[in-house]
Design a protein around this motif. Structure first.
Motif, PDB file in Angstrom:
ATOM      1  N   ALA A 149      53.519-105.906  28.493  1.00  0.00           N
ATOM      2  CA  ALA A 149      54.605-104.931  28.378  1.00  0.00           C
ATOM      3  C   ALA A 149      54.693-104.056  29.633  1.00  0.00           C
ATOM      4  O   ALA A 149      55.779-103.810  30.162  1.00  0.00           O
ATOM      5  N   LYS A 150      53.544-103.604  30.126  1.00  0.00           N
ATOM      6  CA  LYS A 150      53.549-102.769  31.340  1.00  0.00           C
ATOM      7  C   LYS A 150      54.120-103.544  32.527  1.00  0.00           C
ATOM      8  O   LYS A 150      54.908-103.006  33.312  1.00  0.00           O
ATOM      9  N   LEU A 151      53.702-104.814  32.646  1.00  0.00           N
ATOM     10  CA  LEU A 151      54.199-105.638  33.765  1.00  0.00           C
ATOM     11  C   LEU A 151      55.703-105.837  33.654  1.00  0.00           C
ATOM     12  O   LEU A 151      56.423-105.799  34.661  1.00  0.00           O
ATOM     13  N   THR A 194      41.961-103.448  33.368  1.00  0.00           N
ATOM     14  CA  THR A 194      42.489-102.433  32.443  1.00  0.00           C
ATOM     15  C   THR A 194      41.438-101.383  32.087  1.00  0.00           C
ATOM     16  O   THR A 194      40.252-101.560  32.363  1.00  0.00           O
ATOM     17  N   LYS A 195      41.919-100.324  31.439  1.00  0.00           N
ATOM     18  CA  LYS A 195      41.075 -99.250  30.896  1.00  0.00           C
ATOM     19  C   LYS A 195      40.234 -98.582  31.978  1.00  0.00           C
ATOM     20  O   LYS A 195      39.116 -98.157  31.720  1.00  0.00           O
ATOM     21  N   TYR A 196      40.793 -98.542  33.155  1.00  0.00           N
ATOM     22  CA  TYR A 196      40.073 -97.908  34.267  1.00  0.00           C
ATOM     23  C   TYR A 196      39.939 -96.413  34.008  1.00  0.00           C
ATOM     24  O   TYR A 196      39.076 -95.758  34.567  1.00  0.00           O
ATOM     25  N   ASP A 197      40.794 -95.884  33.121  1.00  0.00           N
ATOM     26  CA  ASP A 197      40.719 -94.467  32.756  1.00  0.00           C
ATOM     27  C   ASP A 197      39.513 -94.177  31.878  1.00  0.00           C
ATOM     28  O   ASP A 197      39.018 -93.058  31.854  1.00  0.00           O
ATOM     29  N   SER A 198      39.023 -95.192  31.122  1.00  0.00           N
ATOM     30  CA  SER A 198      37.949 -94.875  30.171  1.00  0.00           C
ATOM     31  C   SER A 198      36.606 -95.467  30.558  1.00  0.00           C
ATOM     32  O   SER A 198      35.718 -95.554  29.722  1.00  0.00           O
ATOM     33  N   ASN A 221      40.389-111.208  23.187  1.00  0.00           N
ATOM     34  CA  ASN A 221      41.060-110.210  22.338  1.00  0.00           C
ATOM     35  C   ASN A 221      40.583-108.798  22.645  1.00  0.00           C
ATOM     36  O   ASN A 221      39.397-108.577  22.859  1.00  0.00           O
ATOM     37  N   GLY A 222      41.531-107.890  22.660  1.00  0.00           N
ATOM     38  CA  GLY A 222      41.184-106.476  22.780  1.00  0.00           C
ATOM     39  C   GLY A 222      41.100-105.946  24.200  1.00  0.00           C
ATOM     40  O   GLY A 222      40.937-104.749  24.405  1.00  0.00           O
ATOM     41  N   VAL A 223      41.228-106.816  25.210  1.00  0.00           N
ATOM     42  CA  VAL A 223      41.087-106.339  26.595  1.00  0.00           C
ATOM     43  C   VAL A 223      42.335-105.589  27.089  1.00  0.00           C
ATOM     44  O   VAL A 223      42.280-104.864  28.079  1.00  0.00           O
ATOM     45  N   GLY A 224      43.455-105.804  26.369  1.00  0.00           N
ATOM     46  CA  GLY A 224      44.689-105.127  26.779  1.00  0.00           C
ATOM     47  C   GLY A 224      45.743-106.104  27.285  1.00  0.00           C
ATOM     48  O   GLY A 224      46.622-105.721  28.064  1.00  0.00           O
ATOM     49  N   LYS A 225      45.691-107.340  26.805  1.00  0.00           N
ATOM     50  CA  LYS A 225      46.670-108.349  27.252  1.00  0.00           C
ATOM     51  C   LYS A 225      48.103-107.990  26.890  1.00  0.00           C
ATOM     52  O   LYS A 225      48.967-107.950  27.757  1.00  0.00           O
ATOM     53  N   THR A 226      48.318-107.769  25.589  1.00  0.00           N
ATOM     54  CA  THR A 226      49.685-107.518  25.134  1.00  0.00           C
ATOM     55  C   THR A 226      50.251-106.267  25.810  1.00  0.00           C
ATOM     56  O   THR A 226      51.389-106.271  26.287  1.00  0.00           O
ATOM     57  N   THR A 227      49.422-105.220  25.863  1.00  0.00           N
ATOM     58  CA  THR A 227      49.854-103.981  26.517  1.00  0.00           C
ATOM     59  C   THR A 227      50.177-104.245  27.987  1.00  0.00           C
ATOM     60  O   THR A 227      51.164-103.736  28.523  1.00  0.00           O
ATOM     61  N   SER A 228      49.353-105.065  28.640  1.00  0.00           N
ATOM     62  CA  SER A 228      49.579-105.350  30.065  1.00  0.00           C
ATOM     63  C   SER A 228      50.861-106.162  30.271  1.00  0.00           C
ATOM     64  O   SER A 228      51.573-105.939  31.254  1.00  0.00           O
ATOM     65  N   PHE A 272      45.473 -97.772  33.812  1.00  0.00           N
ATOM     66  CA  PHE A 272      44.671 -96.567  33.599  1.00  0.00           C
ATOM     67  C   PHE A 272      45.195 -95.735  32.439  1.00  0.00           C
ATOM     68  O   PHE A 272      45.207 -94.505  32.500  1.00  0.00           O
ATOM     69  N   GLY A 273      45.651 -96.371  31.384  1.00  0.00           N
ATOM     70  CA  GLY A 273      46.129 -95.641  30.215  1.00  0.00           C
ATOM     71  C   GLY A 273      46.959 -96.546  29.331  1.00  0.00           C
ATOM     72  O   GLY A 273      47.194 -97.715  29.666  1.00  0.00           O
ATOM     73  N   GLU A 274      47.417 -95.979  28.198  1.00  0.00           N
ATOM     74  CA  GLU A 274      48.130 -96.815  27.232  1.00  0.00           C
ATOM     75  C   GLU A 274      49.643 -96.802  27.424  1.00  0.00           C
ATOM     76  O   GLU A 274      50.359 -97.565  26.795  1.00  0.00           O
ATOM     77  N   GLY A 275      50.135 -95.922  28.280  1.00  0.00           N
ATOM     78  CA  GLY A 275      51.585 -95.825  28.493  1.00  0.00           C
ATOM     79  C   GLY A 275      52.110 -96.947  29.389  1.00  0.00           C
ATOM     80  O   GLY A 275      51.357 -97.555  30.145  1.00  0.00           O
ATOM     81  N   GLU A 289      54.359-109.398  16.525  1.00  0.00           N
ATOM     82  CA  GLU A 289      55.069-108.156  16.143  1.00  0.00           C
ATOM     83  C   GLU A 289      54.896-107.071  17.202  1.00  0.00           C
ATOM     84  O   GLU A 289      55.831-106.348  17.532  1.00  0.00           O
ATOM     85  N   GLN A 290      53.677-106.985  17.716  1.00  0.00           N
ATOM     86  CA  GLN A 290      53.380-105.962  18.729  1.00  0.00           C
ATOM     87  C   GLN A 290      54.255-106.171  19.972  1.00  0.00           C
ATOM     88  O   GLN A 290      54.814-105.230  20.513  1.00  0.00           O
ATOM     89  N   LEU A 291      54.381-107.433  20.386  1.00  0.00           N
ATOM     90  CA  LEU A 291      55.179-107.716  21.578  1.00  0.00           C
ATOM     91  C   LEU A 291      56.659-107.436  21.312  1.00  0.00           C
ATOM     92  O   LEU A 291      57.369-106.918  22.178  1.00  0.00           O
TER      93      LEU A 291
HETATM   94  P1  GDP Z   1      44.918-107.644  23.483  1.00  0.00           P
HETATM   95  O1  GDP Z   1      44.204-107.973  22.205  1.00  0.00           O
HETATM   96  O2  GDP Z   1      44.156-108.150  24.662  1.00  0.00           O
HETATM   97  O3  GDP Z   1      46.350-108.047  23.507  1.00  0.00           O
HETATM   98  O4  GDP Z   1      44.838-106.051  23.640  1.00  0.00           O
HETATM   99  P2  GDP Z   1      45.958-104.929  23.376  1.00  0.00           P
HETATM  100  O5  GDP Z   1      47.015-104.992  24.395  1.00  0.00           O
HETATM  101  O6  GDP Z   1      46.367-104.990  21.945  1.00  0.00           O
HETATM  102  O7  GDP Z   1      45.104-103.607  23.669  1.00  0.00           O
HETATM  103  C1  GDP Z   1      43.949-103.266  22.946  1.00  0.00           C
HETATM  104  C2  GDP Z   1      43.821-101.738  22.941  1.00  0.00           C
HETATM  105  O8  GDP Z   1      43.535-101.287  24.283  1.00  0.00           O
HETATM  106  C3  GDP Z   1      45.084-101.020  22.521  1.00  0.00           C
HETATM  107  O9  GDP Z   1      44.720 -99.912  21.732  1.00  0.00           O
HETATM  108  C4  GDP Z   1      45.698-100.567  23.850  1.00  0.00           C
HETATM  109  O10 GDP Z   1      46.507 -99.416  23.702  1.00  0.00           O
HETATM  110  C5  GDP Z   1      44.455-100.279  24.660  1.00  0.00           C
HETATM  111  N1  GDP Z   1      44.675-100.380  26.120  1.00  0.00           N
HETATM  112  C6  GDP Z   1      45.248-101.373  26.832  1.00  0.00           C
HETATM  113  N2  GDP Z   1      45.232-101.110  28.160  1.00  0.00           N
HETATM  114  C7  GDP Z   1      44.644 -99.892  28.314  1.00  0.00           C
HETATM  115  C8  GDP Z   1      44.324 -99.047  29.443  1.00  0.00           C
HETATM  116  O11 GDP Z   1      44.570 -99.364  30.626  1.00  0.00           O
HETATM  117  N3  GDP Z   1      43.705 -97.865  29.161  1.00  0.00           N
HETATM  118  C9  GDP Z   1      43.403 -97.490  27.894  1.00  0.00           C
HETATM  119  N4  GDP Z   1      42.783 -96.315  27.713  1.00  0.00           N
HETATM  120  N5  GDP Z   1      43.673 -98.253  26.810  1.00  0.00           N
HETATM  121  C10 GDP Z   1      44.290 -99.427  27.006  1.00  0.00           C
END
Ligand code: GDP
Length: 292
Positions: free
Chosen positions: A106-108, A242-246, A97-104, A269-272, A134-136
């Motif tokens: 969507a990006k993919l 993920t999160k290579y920007d931070s 959890n929290g690594v950026g799965k759902t966001t990834s 490298f970001g949330e977009g 809901e997020q997805l």
């Molecule tokens: P999940 O629990 O693994 O599904 O994680 P989420 O997709 O919900 O992402 C957790 C948080 O990390 C969210 O606030 C995202 O916007 C943020 N996040 C995801 N990928 C990146 C990234 O590449 N860079 C940054 N800065 N934030 C990210």
């Protein structure tokens, strides 16, 4: 993003250390460990580097970094994931959890759709957290892409089953499945993932099913343990970093490559939605070491 924070640290380090003595290589090791390359990898690497630099009288900053890069290229591998046209392709996206799965996911989805892939469907197979579904769905609305979702608490493998049927009905496409990541309940999670794995293997066309682990570039060496657990559970094809920007680190891709031989497919490298690109080992190492 051209230069990493880690590259800045390296630059400062070389600015301070002019002698190529034992202390230099020891402190270089400490710095690389801080950069998340993993202690075992670093000791081997720097040991060899020191020998080469001494025997070949290599002393310049750039020359030393190029030596380091050529050694790191042995571990850091890229893989190009291209869904096969007219086939049922399933990419299962894994991670804690929290690594950026759902966001990834969507990006993919956006990346492949924009690349001309037909029938991209996201599958909300993390049914454990209502918020994940809901997020997805929200991503689906924003990207104008279909999301297959069942109710909170439903069987995640059934979600993948339905999503695979949906792309099959379209004559082929790509299912991107978001999955649960509650590692604290490891046994249940592993069993659940293995069930999804069986369903996905049976529904996808041969060679079109991939298991991708999302690794948060800021989590440090814990990423190695995560890779081990998921690799043992289902066998991984690639990593998404993920999160290579931070991160002031970022070397985890090399540590995972060295320990498990798993290549990297994408870097984020970001949330977009556009903050993703296919991984390129050469480019990554140039950025990481500040060689570009
Ligand atoms: P999940 O629990 O693994 O599904 O994680 P989420 O997709 O919900 O992402 C957790 C948080 O990390 C969210 O606030 C995202 O916007 C943020 N996040 C995801 N990928 C990146 C990234 O590449 N860079 C940054 N800065 N934030 C990210």
């Amino acid at each position: 993003m051209a230069k990493t924070k880690f590259a800045d640290k390296l630059r400062n380090f070389f600015g301070i250390h002019k002698n190529r003595d034992e202390a230099f290589f020891e402190e270089l090791s400490d710095l690389l460990i801080e950069g998340d390359l993993g202690a075992r990898t670093v000791f081997e690497l720097v040991d060899e580097l020191e020998k080469t630099c001494r025997s070949q009288k290599i002393e310049g900053e750039r020359e030393i970094l190029l030596q380091l890069k050529s050694r790191l290229l042995d571990f850091v591998r890229a893989t190009d994931l291209q869904p096969e046209p007219g086939k049922v392709n399933i990419y299962m996206v894994l991670g804690v959890n929290g690594v950026g799965k759902t966001t990834s996911v969507a990006k993919l989805a956006g990346f492949y759709r924009d690349g001309g892939q037909s029938s991209v469907i996201m599958a909300a197979a993390d049914t454990f957290r209502a918020a994940a579904i809901e997020q997805l769905q929200l991503h689906g609305q924003r990207l104008d892409l279909r999301v297959v979702a069942h109710q909170h608490g439903a069987d995640p493998s059934a979600v993948v089953f339905d999503a695979a049927d949906a792309v099959s009905a379209k004559g082929g496409g790509l299912v991107l499945a978001d999955t649960a990541g509650r590692l604290h309940n490891k046994e249940n999670l592993v069993r659940e993932l293995q069930k999804i794995d069986r369903v996905a293997s049976s529904k996808a066309d041969a060679g079109c099913y991939k298991k991708l682990l999302v690794i948060d570039g800021t989590t440090g060496q814990n990423g190695l343990r995560q890779a081990e657990v998921f690799h043992q559970a289902v066998g991984l094809d690639a990593v998404i970093l993920t999160k290579y920007d931070s991160t002031a680190k970022g070397g985890i891709a090399a540590a995972i490559g060295k320990e498990f031989g798993i290549p990297v497919a994408f870097i984020c490298f970001g949330e977009g939605y556009k903050d993703i690109r296919p991984f390129d080992a050469d480019h990554y190492l140039d950025e990481f070491l500040g060689l570009d």
